[in-house]
Scaffold this active site. Sequence first.
Site, PDB file in Angstrom:
ATOM      1  N   GLU B  49      -2.670 -15.919   4.471  1.00 29.93           N
ATOM      2  CA  GLU B  49      -1.543 -15.052   4.129  1.00 29.93           C
ATOM      3  C   GLU B  49      -1.899 -13.638   4.561  1.00 29.93           C
ATOM      4  O   GLU B  49      -2.866 -13.070   4.069  1.00 29.93           O
ATOM      5  CB  GLU B  49      -1.287 -15.057   2.619  1.00 29.93           C
ATOM      6  CG  GLU B  49      -0.939 -16.421   2.057  1.00 29.93           C
ATOM      7  CD  GLU B  49      -0.877 -16.404   0.535  1.00 29.93           C
ATOM      8  OE1 GLU B  49      -0.611 -17.463  -0.037  1.00 29.93           O
ATOM      9  OE2 GLU B  49      -1.102 -15.330  -0.082  1.00 29.93           O
ATOM     10  N   GLU B  60       0.717  -6.365  -7.909  1.00 27.65           N
ATOM     11  CA  GLU B  60      -0.692  -6.369  -7.516  1.00 27.65           C
ATOM     12  C   GLU B  60      -1.581  -5.633  -8.502  1.00 27.65           C
ATOM     13  O   GLU B  60      -1.221  -4.579  -9.024  1.00 27.65           O
ATOM     14  CB  GLU B  60      -0.879  -5.715  -6.143  1.00 27.65           C
ATOM     15  CG  GLU B  60       0.100  -6.127  -5.066  1.00 27.65           C
ATOM     16  CD  GLU B  60       0.048  -7.607  -4.705  1.00 27.65           C
ATOM     17  OE1 GLU B  60      -0.883  -8.307  -5.137  1.00 27.65           O
ATOM     18  OE2 GLU B  60       0.967  -8.057  -3.999  1.00 27.65           O
TER      19      GLU B  60
END
Lengths: 397, 277
Positions: B49, B60
């Site tokens: 990815e 995140e």
Amino acid sequence: MMEKTRPLPDERGHFGLYGGMFVPETLIPAVEEVRAAYDAARRDPDFQQELDAMLADYAGRPTPLTFCERLTDAIGGPKIYLKREDLCHTGAHKINNTVGQILLARRMGKMRIIAETGAGQHGVATATVCARYGMECIVYMGEEDVERQRLNMLRMQLLGAEVRPVSSGSRTLKDATNEAIRDWVTHVRDTFYIIGSVVGPHPYPMMVRDFHRVIGEESRRQLQEAEGRPAPDAAVACVGGGSNAIGLFYPFLQDPNVALYGVEAAGEGLDGRHAATLTKGSPGILHGAMSYLLQDAEGQVQLAHSISAGLDYPGVGPEHAWLRDAGRVRYVSATDEEALAGVRLLSETEGIIPALETAHAIGWMAEGVRGMARSEIVVANCSGRGDKDMGTIAKHL
Amino acid sequence: MQRLRETLAACKARGEKAMGLFMTSGFPDPESTLPVLRAMDRGGADFIELGMPFSDPLAEGLPIQRASERALRAGTRMQDTLRTAAAFRAESDTPLLLMGYANPIRQYGAAPFCCDARAAGVDGLILADVPLEEQAPFAREAAAARLGFVSLIAPNTPDERIREIDETATGFVYAVSITGLTGSGLGALERVEAYLRRARSVVRKNPLLVGFGVRNHADAARLSRHADGFIVGSALIKQVEALWDGEPKPAETRYEAIRRFVRALKTGDNAAQEETR
């Protein structure tokens, strides 16, 4: 002009192209839970009664609608009334919303409250209602805002809230909001996120608007008493995220005879650093919703700038984006300098020191409504008082 | 898309758990991303990815936030990410997905983006802030460009919704291990396993991969018992960060260290893992 249509937003929180729920999957059950709880609460007379009682006995509503004779004379145009949200408990309109959301959080059994804040007004209003109900309160605030609004940080701490300074990115409201959302993702099961403006994923833009509608609704009744008609010829409010503006505008949206002006922060000027999202931005996705955004060609969110921490935000509520495109509200702007002139003007003519956010609306009016007839009426939202800004004001005046 | 499907099917046929690895484009610096990907590939990544940096990555934790900020500061643009993808594709057949947030894609234009990604040899797309409710305009263009559109589920996603997500996802279903951010701790593993067992029983159409908080081979082995494989991001980012920001080492040593770290994630060869710590 807007047609009278089905109420907005639609079931999925869209105002035309704007709004929606652009959040990580983890938050979907949480926003759905808030949506369902709010949907039930708004239909529940007990909730409404509890809310009304808190607004009256604790927040200090109704707030006055003050006719400003000397300000009217100084500007030399229409009759100017100020809706006095600066007289609310904690010194700004923000408490209307935090009272509503804390009652909802209690109904939902969530005892841990988080919030983001820019100027600190929403943080203080959240810490206040948390103290009132004995709930845990964590407020995320950008480091830069902690510096320029130190007094509000101390107020929050005195009220028992934990203030977490945010050092990432812009170190202002945008990144405080990112951190609050990250906290929510991490503590999703037991936490209620009290968002401070008409931004974020559905149902927040709708719910926060509904909690602030009382501003416009009271204004209608009060103007009816003072002038024999409920609607002014124009209404004016400053726009950062846009909560005080939508609160004032909402009950007038369907009345095409009321001109509506939202005043954004032009910072150092529209060609320099500013926070005029609707004036200079473009459609984009931030903090859970599609709206207007200050962004670069790559879709990276740009830093906003305003002398006022409360307007220093590169996004804006999705309903404002829709109202802009529909042409129902005219979005204009005032620079840092014009805002400072607004502080001085209102202080000297009416004995009211406005918050720097509010001062953008006042500063814009000096030129913006001058062309209107003396028989016409303007209602401007005096969204907050200026005590918190004395440090900044002292530096510039 | 075909490449991703075949790779995951082949892993399954071999009785192996697939290993997906995340790396931010433009990290640790724009020139080093491609050789880092190469090292990950050599270490045994079954798919990669490539993260598209965004200014406000709200799912995140700190490692990927830092990586994203660093990449943007170095001037990484979407074109750079697509060029890196194309360069990787020119030398490897390992499936490559792009992962990021909605706004940069929207700004590029979902249709031209998917088209250009496909032309760069990308196999799929993962958008962390695009749930079922908002996916139509993105998923439609991905399908038109024959890109997989991977959807995420979380521990608090109800069965019925997992079923719906499995119906619309293409490529795989990404099971976020915890209610939390990338790089968070896994907490009580029993709880994660119970959730994965539930997800396993509901996800029928797509392979099921587990990610977020997977730090080492032990985590990966334990969690992927209930899935078709696992994904590691933050732990790898931290390795790269340490290698680049620590005491200067020859480039080859760094890439070799990444290769060994990756190898150890997959095989549990502790010697290799200890050495790079």
